[in-house]
Write a protein that holds these residues in place. Structure first.
Motif, PDB file in Angstrom:
ATOM      1  N   ALA A   1       3.136   3.443   4.656  1.00 50.59           N
ATOM      2  CA  ALA A   1       2.090   4.054   3.824  1.00 50.59           C
ATOM      3  C   ALA A   1       1.516   3.033   2.840  1.00 50.59           C
ATOM      4  O   ALA A   1       0.298   2.967   2.638  1.00 50.59           O
ATOM      5  CB  ALA A   1       2.660   5.255   3.074  1.00 50.59           C
ATOM      6  N   LEU A   2       2.387   2.231   2.244  1.00 52.91           N
ATOM      7  CA  LEU A   2       1.908   1.210   1.310  1.00 52.91           C
ATOM      8  C   LEU A   2       1.037   0.165   2.008  1.00 52.91           C
ATOM      9  O   LEU A   2      -0.005  -0.242   1.475  1.00 52.91           O
ATOM     10  CB  LEU A   2       3.089   0.518   0.627  1.00 52.91           C
ATOM     11  CG  LEU A   2       3.861   1.326  -0.397  1.00 52.91           C
ATOM     12  CD1 LEU A   2       4.995   0.498  -0.987  1.00 52.91           C
ATOM     13  CD2 LEU A   2       2.946   1.816  -1.508  1.00 52.91           C
TER      14      LEU A   2
ATOM     15  N   TYR B   1      -2.677   1.035  11.328  1.00 50.54           N
ATOM     16  CA  TYR B   1      -1.505   1.289  10.485  1.00 50.54           C
ATOM     17  C   TYR B   1      -1.407   2.752  10.092  1.00 50.54           C
ATOM     18  O   TYR B   1      -0.309   3.281   9.923  1.00 50.54           O
ATOM     19  CB  TYR B   1      -1.527   0.415   9.233  1.00 50.54           C
ATOM     20  CG  TYR B   1      -0.424  -0.606   9.250  1.00 50.54           C
ATOM     21  CD1 TYR B   1       0.900  -0.243   9.077  1.00 50.54           C
ATOM     22  CD2 TYR B   1      -0.691  -1.943   9.445  1.00 50.54           C
ATOM     23  CE1 TYR B   1       1.919  -1.167   9.097  1.00 50.54           C
ATOM     24  CE2 TYR B   1       0.323  -2.884   9.479  1.00 50.54           C
ATOM     25  CZ  TYR B   1       1.615  -2.479   9.300  1.00 50.54           C
ATOM     26  OH  TYR B   1       2.627  -3.401   9.331  1.00 50.54           O
ATOM     27  N   LEU B   2      -2.540   3.431   9.941  1.00 52.72           N
ATOM     28  CA  LEU B   2      -2.502   4.858   9.637  1.00 52.72           C
ATOM     29  C   LEU B   2      -1.869   5.629  10.789  1.00 52.72           C
ATOM     30  O   LEU B   2      -1.026   6.507  10.565  1.00 52.72           O
ATOM     31  CB  LEU B   2      -3.908   5.381   9.342  1.00 52.72           C
ATOM     32  CG  LEU B   2      -4.000   6.864   8.992  1.00 52.72           C
ATOM     33  CD1 LEU B   2      -3.238   7.160   7.708  1.00 52.72           C
ATOM     34  CD2 LEU B   2      -5.451   7.279   8.859  1.00 52.72           C
TER      35      LEU B   2
ATOM     36  N   THR C   1      -0.696   0.618   4.724  1.00 54.48           N
ATOM     37  CA  THR C   1      -1.958   1.283   5.050  1.00 54.48           C
ATOM     38  C   THR C   1      -2.896   1.293   3.850  1.00 54.48           C
ATOM     39  O   THR C   1      -4.091   1.000   3.981  1.00 54.48           O
ATOM     40  CB  THR C   1      -1.690   2.728   5.523  1.00 54.48           C
ATOM     41  OG1 THR C   1      -0.825   2.694   6.651  1.00 54.48           O
ATOM     42  CG2 THR C   1      -2.976   3.427   5.893  1.00 54.48           C
ATOM     43  N   LEU C   2      -2.358   1.604   2.691  1.00 56.90           N
ATOM     44  CA  LEU C   2      -3.170   1.588   1.466  1.00 56.90           C
ATOM     45  C   LEU C   2      -3.674   0.181   1.136  1.00 56.90           C
ATOM     46  O   LEU C   2      -4.822   0.007   0.705  1.00 56.90           O
ATOM     47  CB  LEU C   2      -2.379   2.160   0.294  1.00 56.90           C
ATOM     48  CG  LEU C   2      -2.081   3.650   0.346  1.00 56.90           C
ATOM     49  CD1 LEU C   2      -1.154   4.042  -0.801  1.00 56.90           C
ATOM     50  CD2 LEU C   2      -3.372   4.449   0.293  1.00 56.90           C
ATOM     51  N   MET C   3      -2.837  -0.821   1.341  1.00 55.71           N
ATOM     52  CA  MET C   3      -3.238  -2.203   1.059  1.00 55.71           C
ATOM     53  C   MET C   3      -4.355  -2.663   2.005  1.00 55.71           C
ATOM     54  O   MET C   3      -5.323  -3.292   1.576  1.00 55.71           O
ATOM     55  CB  MET C   3      -2.048  -3.159   1.162  1.00 55.71           C
ATOM     56  CG  MET C   3      -0.984  -2.981   0.118  1.00 55.71           C
ATOM     57  SD  MET C   3      -1.613  -3.301  -1.537  1.00 55.71           S
ATOM     58  CE  MET C   3      -1.346  -1.709  -2.274  1.00 55.71           C
ATOM     59  N   TYR C   4      -4.216  -2.340   3.284  1.00 61.67           N
ATOM     60  CA  TYR C   4      -5.279  -2.688   4.229  1.00 61.67           C
ATOM     61  C   TYR C   4      -6.560  -1.919   3.909  1.00 61.67           C
ATOM     62  O   TYR C   4      -7.663  -2.451   4.042  1.00 61.67           O
ATOM     63  CB  TYR C   4      -4.852  -2.423   5.672  1.00 61.67           C
ATOM     64  CG  TYR C   4      -4.120  -3.561   6.315  1.00 61.67           C
ATOM     65  CD1 TYR C   4      -4.724  -4.791   6.508  1.00 61.67           C
ATOM     66  CD2 TYR C   4      -2.812  -3.407   6.761  1.00 61.67           C
ATOM     67  CE1 TYR C   4      -4.046  -5.835   7.107  1.00 61.67           C
ATOM     68  CE2 TYR C   4      -2.128  -4.443   7.360  1.00 61.67           C
ATOM     69  CZ  TYR C   4      -2.757  -5.654   7.529  1.00 61.67           C
ATOM     70  OH  TYR C   4      -2.097  -6.691   8.121  1.00 61.67           O
ATOM     71  N   GLY C   5      -6.425  -0.662   3.498  1.00 64.54           N
ATOM     72  CA  GLY C   5      -7.604   0.117   3.114  1.00 64.54           C
ATOM     73  C   GLY C   5      -8.302  -0.473   1.901  1.00 64.54           C
ATOM     74  O   GLY C   5      -9.533  -0.573   1.869  1.00 64.54           O
ATOM     75  N   ALA C   6      -7.526  -0.880   0.903  1.00 68.12           N
ATOM     76  CA  ALA C   6      -8.111  -1.512  -0.283  1.00 68.12           C
ATOM     77  C   ALA C   6      -8.754  -2.846   0.082  1.00 68.12           C
ATOM     78  O   ALA C   6      -9.844  -3.175  -0.409  1.00 68.12           O
ATOM     79  CB  ALA C   6      -7.042  -1.715  -1.355  1.00 68.12           C
TER      80      ALA C   6
ATOM     81  N   ASP D   1      -9.821  -5.767   8.656  1.00 67.18           N
ATOM     82  CA  ASP D   1      -9.116  -4.886   7.721  1.00 67.18           C
ATOM     83  C   ASP D   1      -9.339  -3.416   8.054  1.00 67.18           C
ATOM     84  O   ASP D   1      -8.418  -2.600   7.936  1.00 67.18           O
ATOM     85  CB  ASP D   1      -9.543  -5.175   6.287  1.00 67.18           C
ATOM     86  CG  ASP D   1      -9.002  -6.494   5.777  1.00 67.18           C
ATOM     87  OD1 ASP D   1      -7.984  -6.964   6.306  1.00 67.18           O
ATOM     88  OD2 ASP D   1      -9.599  -7.055   4.838  1.00 67.18           O
TER      89      ASP D   1
ATOM     90  N   THR E   1      -6.407  -0.928   9.158  1.00 68.77           N
ATOM     91  CA  THR E   1      -6.165   0.298   8.403  1.00 68.77           C
ATOM     92  C   THR E   1      -5.979   1.484   9.343  1.00 68.77           C
ATOM     93  O   THR E   1      -5.042   2.274   9.194  1.00 68.77           O
ATOM     94  CB  THR E   1      -7.327   0.577   7.430  1.00 68.77           C
ATOM     95  OG1 THR E   1      -7.465  -0.524   6.543  1.00 68.77           O
ATOM     96  CG2 THR E   1      -7.085   1.839   6.632  1.00 68.77           C
TER      97      THR E   1
END
Length: 133
Positions: free
Chosen positions: A102-103, A71-72, A105-110, A64, A68
């Motif tokens: 962007a979404l 994907y960023l 990226t945020l999901m993988y970050g979370a 993950d 992230t």
């Protein structure tokens, strides 16, 4: 998985070969979508219980975190390459792909954050660890 599928479908439906940045976005989106799907089915079919030699919380956290970062970079390349006057017909596709990038990226970050909490935690949940026995 659905957001990633939407992103790479939007990129694939536009002439992504016109800019080299979109090739990177397409590579990251498809590769990570396939790997995420494989990881999902491995976890769904209880591979962590059968392959006990693999440190699954650490493996999922590392995957993950790497996803992230990749994907960023793909999102930034996509967002920086969206120009309304260069490819006017596919401007909406590229802009929507940047939004979904962007979404994702945020999901993988979370997911990386929650995987980190699972990796560092004791495996219990908050209800069992806060109630005195």
């Amino acid at each position: 998985m659905i957001l990633g599928l939407l992103q790479w479908a939007l990129i694939a439906s536009a002439p992504y070969t016109s800019l080299s940045a979109y090739g990177w976005v397409m590579f990251v989106a498809i590769t990570l979508w396939i790997l995420t799907t494989i990881l999902f089915f491995m976890i769904l079919f209880s591979a962590p219980q059968k392959l006990t030699a693999v440190p699954w919380p650490l493996t999922v956290m590392a995957y993950d975190a790497i996803a992230t970062v990749l994907y960023l970079t793909a999102f930034l390349a996509n967002a920086a390459s969206v120009h309304p006057f260069i490819i006017t017909y596919f401007y909406g596709h590229m802009a929507a792909a940047a939004f979904f990038g962007a979404l994702v990226t945020l999901m993988y970050g979370a997911s990386a954050f929650f995987s980190y909490l699972e990796w560092r935690g004791d495996g219990g949940n908050a209800a069992t660890s806060t109630v005195p026995t």
